[in-house]
Scaffold this active site. Structure first.
Site, mmCIF file in Angstrom:
data_model
loop_
_atom_site.group_PDB
_atom_site.id
_atom_site.type_symbol
_atom_site.label_atom_id
_atom_site.label_comp_id
_atom_site.label_asym_id
_atom_site.label_seq_id
_atom_site.Cartn_x
_atom_site.Cartn_y
_atom_site.Cartn_z
ATOM 1 C CE LYS A 1 -2.632 0.082 3.620
ATOM 2 N NZ LYS A 1 -2.906 1.403 4.609
ATOM 3 C CB SER B 1 2.277 11.906 9.990
ATOM 4 O OG SER B 1 2.018 11.028 9.065
ATOM 5 C CB SER C 1 8.306 6.301 10.072
ATOM 6 O OG SER C 1 7.471 5.808 10.888
ATOM 7 C CG ASP D 1 2.138 -0.139 10.142
ATOM 8 O OD1 ASP D 1 1.520 0.556 10.969
ATOM 9 O OD2 ASP D 1 2.151 0.237 8.905
ATOM 10 C CE LYS E 1 0.698 3.735 13.249
ATOM 11 N NZ LYS E 1 1.041 3.918 11.686
ATOM 12 N NE ARG F 1 -3.140 0.295 14.625
ATOM 13 C CZ ARG F 1 -2.601 0.328 13.412
ATOM 14 N NH1 ARG F 1 -1.060 0.628 13.265
ATOM 15 N NH2 ARG F 1 -3.256 0.119 12.094
ATOM 16 N NE ARG G 1 -0.753 -2.043 9.615
ATOM 17 C CZ ARG G 1 -0.566 -2.690 8.479
ATOM 18 N NH1 ARG G 1 -0.590 -3.875 8.340
ATOM 19 N NH2 ARG G 1 -0.445 -1.671 7.398
ATOM 20 C CE LYS H 1 -6.614 2.096 7.200
ATOM 21 N NZ LYS H 1 -6.937 3.287 6.338
#
Length: 434
Positions: free
Chosen positions: A48, A173, A201, A316, A343, A347, A392, A416
């Site tokens: 993705k 982000s 990230s 993730d 998220k 989570r 997830r 998704k």
């Protein structure tokens, strides 16, 4: 991908989802794995992250390149549809990446639109990206709440865009940063983007720069500053690799199975996807990876032992590995979880709630998002796992069916990112009951 941490977390809201085309069309799915041996060949969905980036870059380059193996995930299909749309209101549904990338794309290309999404999407922050785009010349207004969608984009002031220097926090982000980098070649003076503080990230930013280079765009990343000059895109065909995040669930199955030989197609050594790190993580947690000509082979092996893993670059993967550690009785410290609170759901709270049902827990042991999986009397005996509208959560807990019967609520959330997930589990010999 990592999310912004500029606001306090909010409770997850229910989201509207399309009816899945997979085996899981009911409100719950109950499954079990009866065989002690799992041998299967699977083709997971395309990435993705790669798909969404290459779609935006190709559109900025004129749209003439041939793109192959694009993801069939709802997020990517939504982006494909909206890039073709002439409507004034573009609804991204619950696709965070689509919202962020389209905000920058529509701004720099002068599309006058309103970008909106689900109720949850309207609670996810976008203020840092909007502020950055405004500094570059974008005319963007909030339709309701300051700092959150929906937003109205009404033009781009090229004279204001003479200012090409921006500062942005590195711990927000990576999608904000990638959105800005992708439009940089079209800015009159390019872009000088300084990342302040810790950069989370980082592999996703590197992915964006790699894909820009594939389309002829050169960049420099020196210390904490990324420079992209004004330059022309060169259209180039591209084939998207399979998604390493999707592979993580098969690593979980291999780790929990007494004997597993699983082949996954579409992967390559030296991937530009940061989540390819799962191969290294899982080598410690009981899965051997062998690279094939057109994929990878997973095989169960002894746990080598690990006390701590850092997910700053791979958030993730955190849910999947937390569940694996709990199930295997490994007291594992997880760091770099700053983005997990905001998220698709919180989570951290979701993991804590659901792990307790099996006799384990995830507890905070230090500030700055340092958590530890607490070993308990872990048992799988028919528990019902809530998914919190989070794809997830569904896929992180489903591999526990290797150990016993389990029920997953709202299984359609996998649309998704991995629409055929339940069908693939059937191929692997998992038994489904309605």
């Amino acid at each position: 991908e990592s999310e912004s941490i500029e606001t306090e977390p909010v409770e997850s809201e229910s989201i509207e989802t399309e009816e899945p085309a997979s085996a899981a069309k009911e409100n719950v799915v109950s499954l079990n794995q009866l065989s002690q041996t799992i041998e299967v060949a699977i083709t997971p969905p395309a990435s993705k992250s790669e798909s969404n980036r290459v779609l935006i870059i190709n559109a900025l380059a004129g749209g003439s390149a041939k793109l192959e193996n694009l993801s069939n995930a709802r997020d990517t299909q939504t982006l494909i549809r909206l890039l073709k749309s002439d409507e004034e209101v573009l609804d991204v549904l619950d696709a965070g990446t689509t919202m962020r990338f389209l905000t920058a794309y529509c701004a720099v290309t002068g599309k006058e639109v309103v970008l909106t999404g689900t109720k949850r999407m309207q609670e996810r922050p976008i203020g840092i990206l909007v502020d950055a785009l405004r500094q570059l010349g974008a005319e963007i207004d909030y339709e309701r709440n300051e700092g959150f969608p929906p937003i109205r984009i009404s033009g781009f002031d090229k004279e204001k865009a003479e200012n090409n220097r921006l500062q942005i926090r590195g711990d927000v982000s990576s999608q904000y940063i990638s959105a800005l980098l992708m439009i940089a070649p079209l800015l009159p003076n390019g872009l000088v983007l300084e990342l302040t503080g810790k950069v989370n990230s980082k592999p996703y930013i590197e992915m964006t720069l790699d894909l820009l280079f594939h389309f002829g765009i050169e960049s420099e990343w020196d210390d904490n500053t990324i420079i992209i000059k004004n330059q022309e895109f060169i259209p180039a065909d591209y084939t998207v690799e399979s998604d390493w995040s999707a592979a993580s669930y098969w690593y979980a199955i291999a780790a929990l199975s007494p004997s597993a030989k699983i082949e996954l197609s579409g992967y390559k050594y030296g991937s530009i996807q940061g989540d390819s790190k799962v191969a290294d993580f899982m080598d410690l947690l009981g899965v051997k990876t062998t690279y094939l000509d057109e994929g990878i082979a997973l095989e169960s092996q002894e746990v080598k032992g690990v006390e701590s893993l850092d997910f700053s670059d791979n958030p993730d993967l955190a849910q999947t590995i937390a569940v694996i550690a709990a199930a295997k009785g490994i007291e594992l410290t997880l760091t770099g979880l700053e983005s997990l609170r905001i998220k698709e759901t919180d989570r951290i709270a979701a993991l804590q709630n659901e792990l307790k049902k099996f006799g384990s827990d995830l507890v905070e042991i230090e500030e700055n998002s340092v958590y530890k999986v607490v070993k308990g009397d872990f048992e799988v005996n028919g528990q019902v796992v809530e998914t919190y509208d989070d794809h997830r959560m569904a896929m992180a807990f489903a591999p526990l069916a290797v150990l016993g019967p389990i029920t997953i609520e709202n299984p359609q959330v996998v649309e998704k990112s991995y629409p055929h997930f339940w069908d693939d589990l059937k191929k692997a010999g998992f038994e489904f009951k309605s």
